[in-house]
Design a protein around this motif. Structure first.
Motif, PDB file in Angstrom:
ATOM      1  N   PHE A  23      82.350  50.951  43.725  1.00 34.80           N
ATOM      2  CA  PHE A  23      82.590  50.001  44.821  1.00 34.80           C
ATOM      3  C   PHE A  23      83.683  48.988  44.478  1.00 34.80           C
ATOM      4  CE2 PHE A  23      77.937  50.924  44.639  1.00 34.80           C
ATOM      5  CZ  PHE A  23      77.883  51.795  45.710  1.00 34.80           C
ATOM      6  N   SER A  24      84.721  49.429  43.780  1.00 32.71           N
ATOM      7  CA  SER A  24      85.745  48.483  43.328  1.00 32.71           C
ATOM      8  C   SER A  24      86.507  47.850  44.490  1.00 32.71           C
ATOM      9  CB  SER A  24      86.726  49.187  42.381  1.00 32.71           C
ATOM     10  OG  SER A  24      87.350  50.280  43.035  1.00 32.71           O
ATOM     11  N   ASN A  25      86.586  48.534  45.624  1.00 30.26           N
ATOM     12  CA  ASN A  25      87.364  48.018  46.758  1.00 30.26           C
ATOM     13  C   ASN A  25      86.504  47.337  47.823  1.00 30.26           C
ATOM     14  OD1 ASN A  25      89.814  49.007  45.693  1.00 30.26           O
ATOM     15  ND2 ASN A  25      89.397  51.047  46.526  1.00 30.26           N
ATOM     16  N   PHE A  26      85.217  47.141  47.492  1.00 29.78           N
ATOM     17  CA  PHE A  26      84.306  46.530  48.456  1.00 29.78           C
ATOM     18  C   PHE A  26      83.964  45.104  48.027  1.00 29.78           C
ATOM     19  CE2 PHE A  26      83.725  51.048  48.928  1.00 29.78           C
ATOM     20  CZ  PHE A  26      83.534  51.232  50.296  1.00 29.78           C
ATOM     21  N   PRO A  27      83.743  44.206  48.991  1.00 26.21           N
ATOM     22  CA  PRO A  27      83.299  42.852  48.645  1.00 26.21           C
ATOM     23  C   PRO A  27      81.863  42.879  48.132  1.00 26.21           C
ATOM     24  CG  PRO A  27      83.254  43.148  51.018  1.00 26.21           C
ATOM     25  CD  PRO A  27      83.895  44.377  50.450  1.00 26.21           C
ATOM     26  N   PHE A  28      81.438  41.786  47.511  1.00 25.20           N
ATOM     27  CA  PHE A  28      80.090  41.722  46.955  1.00 25.20           C
ATOM     28  C   PHE A  28      79.051  41.880  48.067  1.00 25.20           C
ATOM     29  CE2 PHE A  28      76.227  39.364  45.936  1.00 25.20           C
ATOM     30  CZ  PHE A  28      75.871  39.960  44.732  1.00 25.20           C
ATOM     31  N   SER A  29      78.053  42.697  47.778  1.00 29.48           N
ATOM     32  CA  SER A  29      76.958  42.910  48.729  1.00 29.48           C
ATOM     33  C   SER A  29      75.642  42.902  47.953  1.00 29.48           C
ATOM     34  CB  SER A  29      77.122  44.244  49.467  1.00 29.48           C
ATOM     35  OG  SER A  29      75.930  44.609  50.120  1.00 29.48           O
ATOM     36  N   TRP A  30      74.680  42.114  48.432  1.00 26.58           N
ATOM     37  CA  TRP A  30      73.389  42.055  47.758  1.00 26.58           C
ATOM     38  C   TRP A  30      72.662  43.402  47.829  1.00 26.58           C
ATOM     39  CZ3 TRP A  30      71.343  39.185  44.226  1.00 26.58           C
ATOM     40  CH2 TRP A  30      71.762  37.870  44.052  1.00 26.58           C
ATOM     41  N   ILE A  31      72.905  44.156  48.902  1.00 26.11           N
ATOM     42  CA  ILE A  31      72.245  45.458  49.030  1.00 26.11           C
ATOM     43  C   ILE A  31      72.758  46.407  47.944  1.00 26.11           C
ATOM     44  CG2 ILE A  31      71.952  47.480  50.499  1.00 26.11           C
ATOM     45  CD1 ILE A  31      72.056  45.653  52.913  1.00 26.11           C
ATOM     46  N   ARG A  32      74.100  46.528  47.823  1.00 24.04           N
ATOM     47  CA  ARG A  32      74.671  47.385  46.779  1.00 24.04           C
ATOM     48  C   ARG A  32      74.277  46.885  45.390  1.00 24.04           C
ATOM     49  NH1 ARG A  32      79.162  47.643  50.387  1.00 24.04           N
ATOM     50  NH2 ARG A  32      80.085  45.800  49.409  1.00 24.04           N
ATOM     51  N   HIS A  33      74.334  45.566  45.210  1.00 26.25           N
ATOM     52  CA  HIS A  33      73.986  44.952  43.926  1.00 26.25           C
ATOM     53  C   HIS A  33      72.545  45.300  43.544  1.00 26.25           C
ATOM     54  CE1 HIS A  33      73.979  41.717  40.856  1.00 26.25           C
ATOM     55  NE2 HIS A  33      72.738  41.505  41.263  1.00 26.25           N
ATOM     56  N   SER A  34      71.624  45.167  44.484  1.00 23.22           N
ATOM     57  CA  SER A  34      70.204  45.409  44.205  1.00 23.22           C
ATOM     58  C   SER A  34      69.920  46.891  43.965  1.00 23.22           C
ATOM     59  CB  SER A  34      69.346  44.897  45.366  1.00 23.22           C
ATOM     60  OG  SER A  34      69.557  43.519  45.580  1.00 23.22           O
ATOM     61  N   LEU A  35      70.529  47.761  44.782  1.00 23.46           N
ATOM     62  CA  LEU A  35      70.297  49.195  44.619  1.00 23.46           C
ATOM     63  C   LEU A  35      70.870  49.705  43.294  1.00 23.46           C
ATOM     64  CD1 LEU A  35      70.966  50.531  48.237  1.00 23.46           C
ATOM     65  CD2 LEU A  35      68.757  50.232  47.075  1.00 23.46           C
ATOM     66  N   THR A  36      72.045  49.211  42.901  1.00 24.85           N
ATOM     67  CA  THR A  36      72.637  49.607  41.624  1.00 24.85           C
ATOM     68  C   THR A  36      71.757  49.152  40.466  1.00 24.85           C
ATOM     69  OG1 THR A  36      74.845  49.393  42.596  1.00 24.85           O
ATOM     70  CG2 THR A  36      74.708  49.497  40.196  1.00 24.85           C
ATOM     71  N   THR A  37      71.266  47.912  40.545  1.00 24.25           N
ATOM     72  CA  THR A  37      70.374  47.386  39.515  1.00 24.25           C
ATOM     73  C   THR A  37      69.101  48.219  39.428  1.00 24.25           C
ATOM     74  OG1 THR A  37      71.213  45.151  39.891  1.00 24.25           O
ATOM     75  CG2 THR A  37      69.102  45.347  38.746  1.00 24.25           C
ATOM     76  N   LEU A  38      68.533  48.553  40.581  1.00 24.49           N
ATOM     77  CA  LEU A  38      67.307  49.353  40.615  1.00 24.49           C
ATOM     78  C   LEU A  38      67.539  50.738  40.021  1.00 24.49           C
ATOM     79  CD1 LEU A  38      64.365  49.694  41.537  1.00 24.49           C
ATOM     80  CD2 LEU A  38      65.239  50.436  43.767  1.00 24.49           C
ATOM     81  N   ALA A  39      68.659  51.367  40.368  1.00 30.01           N
ATOM     82  CA  ALA A  39      68.960  52.706  39.858  1.00 30.01           C
ATOM     83  C   ALA A  39      69.073  52.697  38.344  1.00 30.01           C
ATOM     84  CB  ALA A  39      70.250  53.229  40.495  1.00 30.01           C
ATOM     85  N   LEU A  40      69.788  51.717  37.789  1.00 34.16           N
ATOM     86  CA  LEU A  40      69.927  51.629  36.339  1.00 34.16           C
ATOM     87  C   LEU A  40      68.583  51.403  35.662  1.00 34.16           C
ATOM     88  CD1 LEU A  40      73.218  49.532  35.978  1.00 34.16           C
ATOM     89  CD2 LEU A  40      72.871  51.915  35.317  1.00 34.16           C
ATOM     90  N   ASN A  41      67.748  50.551  36.251  1.00 33.62           N
ATOM     91  CA  ASN A  41      66.441  50.283  35.661  1.00 33.62           C
ATOM     92  C   ASN A  41      65.548  51.520  35.688  1.00 33.62           C
ATOM     93  OD1 ASN A  41      65.587  47.245  34.918  1.00 33.62           O
ATOM     94  ND2 ASN A  41      67.209  47.192  36.445  1.00 33.62           N
ATOM     95  N   ILE A  42      65.605  52.293  36.764  1.00 33.33           N
ATOM     96  CA  ILE A  42      64.814  53.523  36.833  1.00 33.33           C
ATOM     97  C   ILE A  42      65.249  54.501  35.745  1.00 33.33           C
ATOM     98  CG2 ILE A  42      64.365  55.578  38.228  1.00 33.33           C
ATOM     99  CD1 ILE A  42      64.411  53.782  40.704  1.00 33.33           C
ATOM    100  N   ILE A  43      66.558  54.626  35.548  1.00 33.93           N
ATOM    101  CA  ILE A  43      67.079  55.555  34.538  1.00 33.93           C
ATOM    102  C   ILE A  43      66.606  55.175  33.147  1.00 33.93           C
ATOM    103  CG2 ILE A  43      69.178  56.357  33.400  1.00 33.93           C
ATOM    104  CD1 ILE A  43      70.573  56.181  36.128  1.00 33.93           C
ATOM    105  N   ILE A  44      66.730  53.883  32.794  1.00 30.68           N
ATOM    106  CA  ILE A  44      66.370  53.485  31.430  1.00 30.68           C
ATOM    107  C   ILE A  44      64.859  53.565  31.209  1.00 30.68           C
ATOM    108  CG2 ILE A  44      68.414  52.044  31.159  1.00 30.68           C
ATOM    109  CD1 ILE A  44      66.707  49.590  31.648  1.00 30.68           C
ATOM    110  N   VAL A  45      64.061  53.319  32.240  1.00 34.09           N
ATOM    111  CA  VAL A  45      62.609  53.446  32.103  1.00 34.09           C
ATOM    112  C   VAL A  45      62.226  54.913  31.879  1.00 34.09           C
ATOM    113  CG1 VAL A  45      60.410  53.275  33.336  1.00 34.09           C
ATOM    114  CG2 VAL A  45      62.007  51.365  33.389  1.00 34.09           C
ATOM    115  N   LEU A  46      62.823  55.824  32.636  1.00 37.70           N
ATOM    116  CA  LEU A  46      62.535  57.243  32.467  1.00 37.70           C
ATOM    117  C   LEU A  46      62.930  57.725  31.072  1.00 37.70           C
ATOM    118  CD1 LEU A  46      63.630  58.694  35.934  1.00 37.70           C
ATOM    119  CD2 LEU A  46      61.300  58.368  35.068  1.00 37.70           C
TER     120      LEU A  46
END
Length: 459
Positions: free
Chosen positions: A362-385
């Protein structure tokens, strides 16, 4: 402005004027501060030399300290000492090359250095490597929590509580990640987490001191035998003579684990940007001091951990103390300190991983809490698994250390310097960069191949 741009373009690959004498260019490289798009705020003096050393040490020190005693058991004291010193020196030299390039190109992140050297593909490769490296580091920290937290809790509880949900590692891991790690990782700025991470250095020092002291609390030999379901110390085993040199199939994890343990390169530029009176020489001194102190703590904890358990040392050192000193107050205290340090480090490592992932997607997109939260959630799921399904921490050290750690410490600095530098190919810096590149490529490829071969054979 036009004259300034022409000056920058005079020497492609370096932001140094073609008309500048070599002596002046060298002096500029040595003393010029990094040109940052985010300068210090007005009136801010920057971070002192001592605090910067502390910050770099926090970037270096981590779960690797728990795996180095196992490495010494499989390389010998002298073999381990030589390899650890070699990796520390190469890590310091690669930082030297990074600083040289970053000062000249005026970039403020590792990803942008890849962009400057090889365009968009270079940026994507560096960002992807950082993501994999930090996911591996975070999963290793959560693996420690999953393994050690149930044992730490059980030692505080009287009686038998086996089978209880609060002694199940996976359940505790999920609760901690949902209740602590994920909320802290959601924060858009790293901010106050830097203050909480300052405790981790003192916890590491405490850990090293406990390892030294407890060497005399566990008799040798240290074999366990099971009597009526209880593990007890037995005095009927092998000798306890330390090996100066040793080689086994487990020795293939040595260099990857050491590379994993000395990686701080993704944090060097942000720390440099905040340094008081920044210069290449001053930042190099910060890095050298931090690497030297980290080397000392690593070596002391590995040496006395090995001299305590010898060939019975676990791949994660705390597991040994859990077996032989299950209710020792000092060991219980150091466990809690290490677990606390690990827990607070996970959100810190999460920030550069998320930044790199957002930069790719998302380098060309402005900051979005939805993208920010989903990216954070995805990374956390990966490291927990990964933390749940990876059976041994040495697997994390081995794979991540052999691949991404060697790239970030050795391969990328050497490759970028060879690409960007206008020096003669036979100059000392370019020869050193070539040595870094070749060493990182050979060590990483060879170690990774042997580790995969070992896994296949074990299966």
């Amino acid at each position: 402005m036009q004259a300034s741009q022409d000056s920058f373009q005079a020497e492609p690959g370096w932001y140094v004027s073609a008309q500048q004498p070599e002596e002046e260019a060298a002096a500029a490289e040595e003393w010029s501060p990094l040109l940052s798009n985010e300068p210090h705020s007005q009136g801010s003096p920057g971070v002192s030399f001592g605090l910067s050393v502390f910050n770099v040490m926090n970037a270096i020190m981590g779960s690797g300290i728990l795996g180095l005693a196992y490495v010494m058991a499989n390389t010998g004291i002298l073999g381990f000492s030589f390899l650890l010193l070699l990796v520390a020196l190469l890590a310091s030299y690669s930082v030297h090359l990074l600083l040289s390039m970053c000062i000249q190109t005026a970039v403020t992140s590792y990803e942008d250095l890849g962009l400057f050297a090889f365009g968009l593909p270079g940026k994507v490769v560096v960002a992807g490597t950082i993501i994999i490296q930090n996911i591996g580091a975070m999963s290793s920290y959560l693996l420690i929590i999953k393994t050690e937290l149930p044992a730490a809790i059980s030692e505080f509880l009287p009686g038998d509580h086996s089978g209880s949900w609060y002694l199940d590692g996976q359940t505790l891991l999920l609760i901690i990640c949902v209740g602590i790690v994920f909320p802290l990782s959601l924060l858009p700025k790293i901010g106050f987490l830097g203050y909480t991470s300052s405790l981790s250095f003192f916890f590491m020092v405490f850990f090293a001191l406990v390892v030294v002291i407890k060497k005399w609390s566990i008799p040798c030999p240290v074999t366990l035998k099971c009597i009526d379901g209880v593990f007890q110390i037995s005095n009927a085993t092998d000798d306890c003579k330390p090996k100066l040199f040793h080689f086994s199939k487990e020795s293939i994890y040595a260099l990857p684990t050491m590379a994993f343990s000395f990686l701080c390169h993704t944090s060097i530029l942000p720390i440099y940007c905040e340094l008081q009176s920044p210069s290449k020489k001053r930042m190099q001194n910060v890095t050298n001091t931090a690497i030297a102190l980290s080397f000392l703590l690593y070596f002391v904890s590995a040496l006395f951990g090995y001299l305590t358990f010898y060939d019975k040392v676990e791949s994660e050192l705390l597991q040994g103390y859990s077996k032989y000193l299950p209710h020792d107050v000092v060991v219980m205290a150091v466990k809690l300190c290490i677990l606390f340090a690990v827990l607070l480090t996970v959100p810190l490592i999460h920030f550069p991983a998320r930044k790199a992932l957002m930069m790719i997607l998302f380098s060309n997109f402005p900051f979005s809490w939805i993208r920010h939260s989903l990216t954070t959630l995805a990374l956390n799921i990966i490291i927990v698994l990964l933390a749940i399904y990876v059976p041994d921490i040495r697997n994390v050290f081995g794979i991540v250390g052999a691949s991404t750690s060697t790239c970030l410490i050795f391969v990328f600095p050497g490759l970028f310097y060879l690409k960007l530098s206008r020096e003669d190919f036979l100059s000392w810096k370019k020869l050193g960069a070539l040595f870094l590149l070749i060493t990182g490529t050979l060590v990483g490829s060879f170690s990774l191949a042997l580790i995969i071969f070992d896994w296949v054979n074990n299966k």
